[in-house]
Scaffold this motif. Structure first.
Motif, PDB file in Angstrom:
ATOM      1  N   GLN A  85       0.982  -1.200  -0.073  1.00 16.09           N
ATOM      2  CA  GLN A  85      -0.001   0.100   0.167  1.00 16.09           C
ATOM      3  C   GLN A  85       0.903   1.155  -0.013  1.00 16.09           C
ATOM      4  N   GLU A  86       1.997   1.154   0.781  1.00 18.65           N
ATOM      5  CA  GLU A  86       2.888   2.379   0.745  1.00 18.65           C
ATOM      6  C   GLU A  86       4.186   1.851   0.213  1.00 18.65           C
ATOM      7  N   VAL A  87       4.785   2.656  -0.522  1.00 20.13           N
ATOM      8  CA  VAL A  87       5.955   2.344  -1.562  1.00 20.13           C
ATOM      9  C   VAL A  87       7.264   2.904  -1.378  1.00 20.13           C
ATOM     10  N   GLU A  88       8.108   2.480  -1.044  1.00 22.64           N
ATOM     11  CA  GLU A  88       9.496   2.987  -0.872  1.00 22.64           C
ATOM     12  C   GLU A  88      10.212   3.229  -2.283  1.00 22.64           C
ATOM     13  N   THR A  89      10.358   4.411  -2.649  1.00 25.43           N
ATOM     14  CA  THR A  89      10.932   4.592  -3.909  1.00 25.43           C
ATOM     15  C   THR A  89      12.180   3.963  -4.342  1.00 25.43           C
ATOM     16  N   ARG A  90      13.104   4.072  -3.512  1.00 24.92           N
ATOM     17  CA  ARG A  90      14.209   2.816  -3.586  1.00 24.92           C
ATOM     18  C   ARG A  90      14.094   1.596  -4.114  1.00 24.92           C
ATOM     19  N   ARG A  91      13.192   0.969  -3.335  1.00 24.04           N
ATOM     20  CA  ARG A  91      13.045  -0.613  -3.447  1.00 24.04           C
ATOM     21  C   ARG A  91      12.229  -0.623  -5.086  1.00 24.04           C
ATOM     22  N   TRP A  92      11.097   0.326  -5.131  1.00 20.90           N
ATOM     23  CA  TRP A  92      10.352   0.385  -6.418  1.00 20.90           C
ATOM     24  C   TRP A  92      11.216   0.544  -7.528  1.00 20.90           C
ATOM     25  N   ALA A  93      12.178   1.425  -7.609  1.00 22.62           N
ATOM     26  CA  ALA A  93      13.278   1.526  -8.716  1.00 22.62           C
ATOM     27  C   ALA A  93      13.842   0.229  -8.870  1.00 22.62           C
ATOM     28  N   GLN A  94      14.437  -0.320  -8.015  1.00 23.88           N
ATOM     29  CA  GLN A  94      14.956  -1.679  -8.036  1.00 23.88           C
ATOM     30  C   GLN A  94      14.273  -2.628  -8.574  1.00 23.88           C
ATOM     31  N   ALA A  95      12.942  -2.910  -8.228  1.00 22.55           N
ATOM     32  CA  ALA A  95      11.997  -3.601  -8.972  1.00 22.55           C
ATOM     33  C   ALA A  95      11.996  -3.323 -10.331  1.00 22.55           C
ATOM     34  N   CYS A  96      11.672  -2.186 -10.775  1.00 19.51           N
ATOM     35  CA  CYS A  96      11.699  -1.844 -12.108  1.00 19.51           C
ATOM     36  C   CYS A  96      12.821  -2.283 -13.063  1.00 19.51           C
ATOM     37  N   GLN A  97      13.978  -1.933 -12.397  1.00 22.04           N
ATOM     38  CA  GLN A  97      15.204  -2.344 -13.449  1.00 22.04           C
ATOM     39  C   GLN A  97      15.367  -3.951 -13.220  1.00 22.04           C
ATOM     40  N   LEU A  98      14.621  -4.632 -12.288  1.00 26.59           N
ATOM     41  CA  LEU A  98      14.742  -6.071 -12.516  1.00 26.59           C
ATOM     42  C   LEU A  98      14.034  -6.610 -13.642  1.00 26.59           C
ATOM     43  N   TRP A  99      12.961  -5.747 -13.926  1.00 27.90           N
ATOM     44  CA  TRP A  99      12.053  -6.448 -15.232  1.00 27.90           C
ATOM     45  C   TRP A  99      12.888  -6.595 -16.466  1.00 27.90           C
ATOM     46  N   SER A 100      12.621  -7.478 -17.477  1.00 31.95           N
ATOM     47  CA  SER A 100      13.187  -7.393 -18.480  1.00 31.95           C
ATOM     48  C   SER A 100      12.198  -7.246 -19.797  1.00 31.95           C
ATOM     49  N   PRO A 101      12.734  -6.170 -20.539  1.00 29.47           N
ATOM     50  CA  PRO A 101      13.941  -5.285 -20.144  1.00 29.47           C
ATOM     51  C   PRO A 101      13.632  -4.172 -19.142  1.00 29.47           C
ATOM     52  N   PRO A 102      14.481  -3.605 -18.439  1.00 24.00           N
ATOM     53  CA  PRO A 102      14.138  -2.832 -17.450  1.00 24.00           C
ATOM     54  C   PRO A 102      13.433  -1.661 -17.906  1.00 24.00           C
ATOM     55  N   ILE A 103      12.607  -1.140 -17.017  1.00 19.42           N
ATOM     56  CA  ILE A 103      11.662   0.007 -17.156  1.00 19.42           C
ATOM     57  C   ILE A 103      12.173   1.282 -16.057  1.00 19.42           C
ATOM     58  N   GLU A 104      11.449   2.186 -16.213  1.00 17.48           N
ATOM     59  CA  GLU A 104      11.677   3.413 -15.367  1.00 17.48           C
ATOM     60  C   GLU A 104      10.589   3.462 -14.478  1.00 17.48           C
ATOM     61  N   MET A 105      10.791   4.067 -13.342  1.00 13.72           N
ATOM     62  CA  MET A 105       9.499   4.498 -12.500  1.00 13.72           C
ATOM     63  C   MET A 105       8.478   5.299 -13.450  1.00 13.72           C
ATOM     64  N   PRO A 106       7.224   5.513 -13.385  1.00 15.11           N
ATOM     65  CA  PRO A 106       6.238   5.782 -14.279  1.00 15.11           C
ATOM     66  C   PRO A 106       6.022   7.292 -13.840  1.00 15.11           C
TER      67      PRO A 106
END
Length: 282
Positions: A85-106
């Protein structure tokens, strides 16, 4: 009071007020969300959505924003929903970079959601992030990810962001993501680590719940009683029961931890199980 909310606070025109009065069942939350939908120009009327279905109003509002954005931004927001429900930016950005291909926070998508008060800034001490305006918004995003067939993969990526973290609660969060992804075998170790953390911090009832989840996972995997992973679970249940003062339960759990293994005994597991068994006899 409802009429005043609709006319003076929400500043709705007369035909909208009459429509809300006929369908809202006196619910102010429903009225506020319908007003938000109209401000978004969402094509929805109260007659289509009964007041008990306020969650559907949230869904209509966020779908209208999401469907106008590219898929990679939609996936990024779904990752945020998987994280919580609440999201830490650092962890969210890390998860986005793990997607293939990496994506940026929207960024553009977040701007659109913030304009509509669907995404809110959240600034606990020392943490930068944000949160969904309502739990039903997050639930709808999870439903979208599941319908697209990518929810298990999103959980796996989020689990990776907690790998190696020893911060309180992070082992449990990693385990929950792995369980949600259907990766029961991979979830066993972080589940035991989370239970051990709970025991050391004195959160015994929470530890018991974690150990039940651990046992459920071993059963889904079809592990036999002599498997060291099963016996380890019983060892921790014995320890937890002893600390709760449930000595009979602790003794039974310790017995199950001491079941002989045909391929040899784990000396540490055996020693700890015998200690738990002896403790119940004092």
């Amino acid at each position: 009071a409802f009429d005043r909310l609709a006319r003076e606070v929400l500043n709705l025109p007369g035909h909208r007020v009459a429509s809300l009065q006929a369908h809202a069942g006196g619910s102010p939350l429903y009225a506020i969300q319908m007003a938000g939908a109209w401000l978004d120009d969402a094509p929805v009327e109260p007659a289509e959505l009964p007041f008990r279905d306020v969650g559907r109003v949230w869904a209509v509002r966020i779908d209208r924003v999401m469907d106008a954005r590219p898929e990679h931004e939609q996936i990024a927001l779904e990752l945020a929903a998987v994280l919580g429900q609440e999201v830490e930016t650092r962890r969210w950005a890390q998860a986005c970079q793990l997607w293939s291909p990496p994506i940026e926070m929207p960024g553009p998508l977040l701007d659109a959601l913030m304009t509509r008060r669907l995404w809110l800034p959240s600034t606990p001490p020392g943490i930068t992030g944000g949160k969904f305006a309502h739990g039903q918004l997050r639930n709808h995003l999870l439903e979208r990810a599941e319908a697209a067939g990518r929810l298990p993969d999103l959980h796996r990526l989020c689990a990776q962001t907690f790998r190696g973290s020893t911060a309180p609660g992070d082992r449990a969060r990693r385990a929950r993501h792995l369980l949600a992804a259907g990766d029961d075998a991979a979830a066993l170790e972080p589940l035991i680590e989370a239970a051990d953390e709970d025991v050391r911090r004195g959160h015994l009832l929470h530890a018991e719940l974690t150990l039940r989840a651990y046992q459920d996972a071993t059963e889904r995997l079809g592990l036999v009683d002599t498997d060291p992973r099963v016996r380890r679970g019983w060892l921790y249940r014995a320890r937890c029961a002893r600390l709760l003062g449930l000595l009979a339960d602790a003794g039974r759990a310790a017995e199950r931890a001491l079941v002989e293994d045909s391929v040899g005994q784990d000396p540490q597991l055996v020693a700890e199980a015998r200690y738990e068994m002896a403790s119940t006899l004092n």
